[in-house]
Motif scaffolding. Sequence first.
Motif, PDB file in Angstrom:
ATOM      1  N   SER A   8       0.829  -1.208   0.000  1.00 16.92           N
ATOM      2  CA  SER A   8       0.000   0.000   0.000  1.00 16.92           C
ATOM      3  C   SER A   8       0.861   1.254   0.000  1.00 16.92           C
ATOM      4  CB  SER A   8      -0.904   0.042   1.233  1.00 16.92           C
ATOM      5  OG  SER A   8      -1.865  -0.957   1.148  1.00 16.92           O
ATOM      6  N   GLU A  11       2.430   1.792  -3.344  1.00 14.43           N
ATOM      7  CA  GLU A  11       1.456   2.265  -4.332  1.00 14.43           C
ATOM      8  C   GLU A  11       1.139   3.747  -4.114  1.00 14.43           C
ATOM      9  OE1 GLU A  11      -2.050  -0.274  -6.198  1.00 14.43           O
ATOM     10  OE2 GLU A  11      -2.713   0.649  -4.338  1.00 14.43           O
ATOM     11  N   ILE A  12       0.965   4.121  -2.849  1.00 13.16           N
ATOM     12  CA  ILE A  12       0.632   5.521  -2.548  1.00 13.16           C
ATOM     13  C   ILE A  12       1.796   6.438  -2.934  1.00 13.16           C
ATOM     14  CG2 ILE A  12       0.210   7.154  -0.651  1.00 13.16           C
ATOM     15  CD1 ILE A  12      -1.338   4.779   0.732  1.00 13.16           C
ATOM     16  N   ARG A  23      -0.313  11.259   6.507  1.00 14.90           N
ATOM     17  CA  ARG A  23      -1.417  11.054   5.565  1.00 14.90           C
ATOM     18  C   ARG A  23      -1.536   9.571   5.209  1.00 14.90           C
ATOM     19  NH1 ARG A  23      -5.281  14.248   4.478  1.00 14.90           N
ATOM     20  NH2 ARG A  23      -3.974  15.986   3.839  1.00 14.90           N
ATOM     21  N   VAL A  26      -3.305   7.673   7.837  1.00 12.36           N
ATOM     22  CA  VAL A  26      -4.761   7.817   7.748  1.00 12.36           C
ATOM     23  C   VAL A  26      -5.305   6.944   6.618  1.00 12.36           C
ATOM     24  CG1 VAL A  26      -6.621   9.419   7.134  1.00 12.36           C
ATOM     25  CG2 VAL A  26      -4.836  10.130   8.731  1.00 12.36           C
ATOM     26  N   MET A  27      -4.628   6.966   5.478  1.00 13.87           N
ATOM     27  CA  MET A  27      -5.132   6.262   4.293  1.00 13.87           C
ATOM     28  C   MET A  27      -5.115   4.745   4.465  1.00 13.87           C
ATOM     29  SD  MET A  27      -3.259   8.568   1.395  1.00 13.87           S
ATOM     30  CE  MET A  27      -4.058   8.258  -0.157  1.00 13.87           C
ATOM     31  N   THR A  28      -4.199   4.265   5.298  1.00 14.33           N
ATOM     32  CA  THR A  28      -4.074   2.811   5.428  1.00 14.33           C
ATOM     33  C   THR A  28      -4.621   2.273   6.743  1.00 14.33           C
ATOM     34  OG1 THR A  28      -1.864   3.069   6.355  1.00 14.33           O
ATOM     35  CG2 THR A  28      -2.009   2.716   3.966  1.00 14.33           C
ATOM     36  N   GLY A  29      -4.941   3.183   7.664  1.00 11.16           N
ATOM     37  CA  GLY A  29      -5.450   2.739   8.952  1.00 11.16           C
ATOM     38  C   GLY A  29      -4.372   2.211   9.887  1.00 11.16           C
ATOM     39  N   ARG A 155      -8.355  14.566 -21.483  1.00  3.88           N
ATOM     40  CA  ARG A 155      -9.636  14.223 -20.873  1.00  3.88           C
ATOM     41  C   ARG A 155      -9.870  15.073 -19.633  1.00  3.88           C
ATOM     42  NH1 ARG A 155      -9.408   7.891 -20.095  1.00  3.88           N
ATOM     43  NH2 ARG A 155      -7.606   8.660 -18.969  1.00  3.88           N
ATOM     44  N   ASP A 157     -12.721  15.987 -16.309  1.00  4.46           N
ATOM     45  CA  ASP A 157     -13.829  15.412 -15.548  1.00  4.46           C
ATOM     46  C   ASP A 157     -15.120  16.013 -16.091  1.00  4.46           C
ATOM     47  OD1 ASP A 157     -15.568  14.329 -13.776  1.00  4.46           O
ATOM     48  OD2 ASP A 157     -14.423  14.858 -11.986  1.00  4.46           O
ATOM     49  N   ARG A 159     -18.114  14.643 -15.636  1.00  2.00           N
ATOM     50  CA  ARG A 159     -19.282  14.086 -14.956  1.00  2.00           C
ATOM     51  C   ARG A 159     -20.202  15.208 -14.491  1.00  2.00           C
ATOM     52  NH1 ARG A 159     -16.876  10.896 -10.191  1.00  2.00           N
ATOM     53  NH2 ARG A 159     -15.629  12.788 -10.100  1.00  2.00           N
ATOM     54  N   VAL A 161     -21.925  17.470 -11.982  1.00  3.41           N
ATOM     55  CA  VAL A 161     -21.361  17.843 -10.681  1.00  3.41           C
ATOM     56  C   VAL A 161     -22.137  17.248  -9.504  1.00  3.41           C
ATOM     57  CG1 VAL A 161     -20.099  19.897 -11.328  1.00  3.41           C
ATOM     58  CG2 VAL A 161     -22.545  20.055 -10.890  1.00  3.41           C
ATOM     59  N   SER A 163     -24.949  14.096  -8.906  1.00  4.74           N
ATOM     60  CA  SER A 163     -25.792  13.035  -9.476  1.00  4.74           C
ATOM     61  C   SER A 163     -26.235  12.117  -8.351  1.00  4.74           C
ATOM     62  CB  SER A 163     -25.047  12.292 -10.580  1.00  4.74           C
ATOM     63  OG  SER A 163     -23.800  11.811 -10.128  1.00  4.74           O
TER      64      SER A 163
ATOM     65  N   SER B  34     -16.692  19.159  -6.226  1.00  3.91           N
ATOM     66  CA  SER B  34     -17.948  18.460  -5.981  1.00  3.91           C
ATOM     67  C   SER B  34     -17.743  17.115  -5.297  1.00  3.91           C
ATOM     68  CB  SER B  34     -18.727  18.244  -7.280  1.00  3.91           C
ATOM     69  OG  SER B  34     -19.936  17.594  -6.959  1.00  3.91           O
ATOM     70  N   GLY B  36     -20.484  15.669  -4.694  1.00  5.25           N
ATOM     71  CA  GLY B  36     -21.885  15.309  -4.915  1.00  5.25           C
ATOM     72  C   GLY B  36     -22.083  14.290  -6.017  1.00  5.25           C
ATOM     73  N   GLY B  38     -22.379  10.908  -7.930  1.00  4.29           N
ATOM     74  CA  GLY B  38     -22.751   9.533  -7.608  1.00  4.29           C
ATOM     75  C   GLY B  38     -22.265   8.527  -8.631  1.00  4.29           C
ATOM     76  N   GLU B  39     -21.107   8.771  -9.207  1.00  7.54           N
ATOM     77  CA  GLU B  39     -20.547   7.784 -10.139  1.00  7.54           C
ATOM     78  C   GLU B  39     -19.030   7.793 -10.024  1.00  7.54           C
ATOM     79  OE1 GLU B  39     -20.643   8.602 -14.337  1.00  7.54           O
ATOM     80  OE2 GLU B  39     -21.220  10.687 -14.020  1.00  7.54           O
ATOM     81  N   ARG B 302      -8.835   4.319   0.614  1.00 12.14           N
ATOM     82  CA  ARG B 302      -7.926   5.339   1.164  1.00 12.14           C
ATOM     83  C   ARG B 302      -8.625   6.685   1.290  1.00 12.14           C
ATOM     84  NH1 ARG B 302      -3.484   2.973  -2.830  1.00 12.14           N
ATOM     85  NH2 ARG B 302      -3.055   1.131  -1.595  1.00 12.14           N
ATOM     86  N   ARG B 305     -11.019   6.681   4.216  1.00 10.91           N
ATOM     87  CA  ARG B 305     -10.333   6.889   5.489  1.00 10.91           C
ATOM     88  C   ARG B 305      -9.941   8.355   5.681  1.00 10.91           C
ATOM     89  NH1 ARG B 305      -8.490   2.007   7.778  1.00 10.91           N
ATOM     90  NH2 ARG B 305      -8.844   0.208   6.436  1.00 10.91           N
TER      91      ARG B 305
END
Lengths: 164, 394
Positions: A8, A11-12, A23, A26-29, A155, A157, A159, A161, A163, B34, B36, B38-39, B302, B305
């Motif tokens: 882990s 990878e991080i 950090r 926190v991310m791995t517990g 590309r 994002d 999506r 904002v 959904s 965001s 918000g 859901g995907e 991650r 957490r």
Amino acid sequence: MIRDLELSILEILFNDARTTPARIAVMTGHSEEEVTAVIRSLEAQKIILKYPAMINWDRVEADQVEAVIEVRVTPQRDEGFDAIAEQIYRFDEVSSVYLMSGAYDLMVTVKASSMKQLALFVAEKLSTLDHVLSTATHFVLKKYKLEGVIFEDRRQDERLVISP
Amino acid sequence: MNYDRVLNSRIAQVPPSGIRKFFDVVSTMKDAISLGVGEPDFTSQWSVNDAAIYSLRQGRTHYTANAGLMALREAACDYLEARFGTRYDPKTEIFMTVGASEGIDLALRALVEPGDEVLMPDPSYVSYSPGVIFAGGVPRPVVTREEDEFRLTPEALKAALTPRTKALILPYPNNPTGAIMERPHLEAIADALRDTDVIVISDEIYAELTYGGKKHASFASIPGMKERTITLNGFSKAFAMTGWRMGYACAPAEILRVMLKMHQYTILCAPTAGQYAALEALKVGRETDYAYVNEMVRTYDRRRRIMLDAYKQMGLSCFEPRGAFYTFPCIKSTGLSSQQFAERLLREKKVACVPGTAFGESGEGYVRCSYATATDKVIEAMERMKEFVRGIRN
């Protein structure tokens, strides 16, 4: 369990070497102390060698040239390819050396400030080494992707904002 | 024209989604982060896209069988058995839908007679209650509580059962709470239903997304429950394929036949290119031991957490969600309502989350924060939220 944590952490850090032990904890517990200890041990084992940034040099120095050179060599008794590989990778101009299967033995990437300088390096330094049988130089014209990172990823994002 | 007289009043009267209202506010703000969404923020694997492109190159632009490509049905049945231990017959007990959403609609319309009651946990996904009304039924929300980790308890279920109860929607891992139901919890629900004819619509679209070593338990795998269960699943969340609109419904042949009839007359078949894409997702998954899915789960975990740690620092209580990609912190201690909290957080710190009330009345006092967003953005959003909460408390 410790192995999971090691993987882990690797990878991080591979994704973002600036991630602090706090950090990562926190991310791995796990606790920060535990994470720090694992990182130290990974460094000591030379599993983590360095924490470099990935830079698109094309956007910094337009005149830097890079070439991939296929090198065929005669392996040496007792040393195999290692000795000749070392003779090559010790040059400052050389940025990486891989031992390959297939039609040639070593794949060498070389960086120089001009095409002429790079050609001279191949002609005078690389080809003249004992045990080097032949070289084939391929200049890099453009880099698209390195270590999983796409250099000019257009590309975005797209999506919605919000959904459900 | 008086449109009130021409439109179906039952449907026209269903209020638009609370999410929609908030969407309009958020979309006017350019640089908001965001939480918000859901995907997944992951995109479908390139080999999946490539398989769909290849299918087009091959000229596979026609209808498929109503139930979907047989190869895909077989692959999906094998997948369900391998991952969740439920076995369905690819010939008679599964068909491909346009997203799991179509499955919800078909399941409800296949079951509900006018006046029938359909139970669902509250808070829950926004479509269930309208779906019941569209089908002519009566939605009966069953309140779930933070102290029960937002699980549906057998006690609450029993209290809500009436002679008119036709079905129970069981959506775990849950949107918006992130709650899961483990096998013993499902067994208790099964016991409560055993002497009834109530059908369970188990929406398991988030089945692959569970954390902390908790593997998803499928309701149909509880002994005796398969005969009363409609299992809905799909590719959207497990394989990051939301836009492909590929889902599937599984049920006993007798129920499935009725659902398939509606699918036949209204949809005909799920999109052909999407079916080839879905087939590739399952094939690559099987060959790589679901490496892509596992990588997403590790990344989500991650971020999950990071959020939980941030809430702790803010002094907001939040039970530990172990599924989906949502956290559902309680914001009652700020003295704000869900709506006020979400609106002010957006205006003052440019972070968007969804008021819990969008998912039912008992979502009041909570907000839904999704971690299906790049890790650095999650971190930045949590920093801003910390400042916001600190500001309110001082």
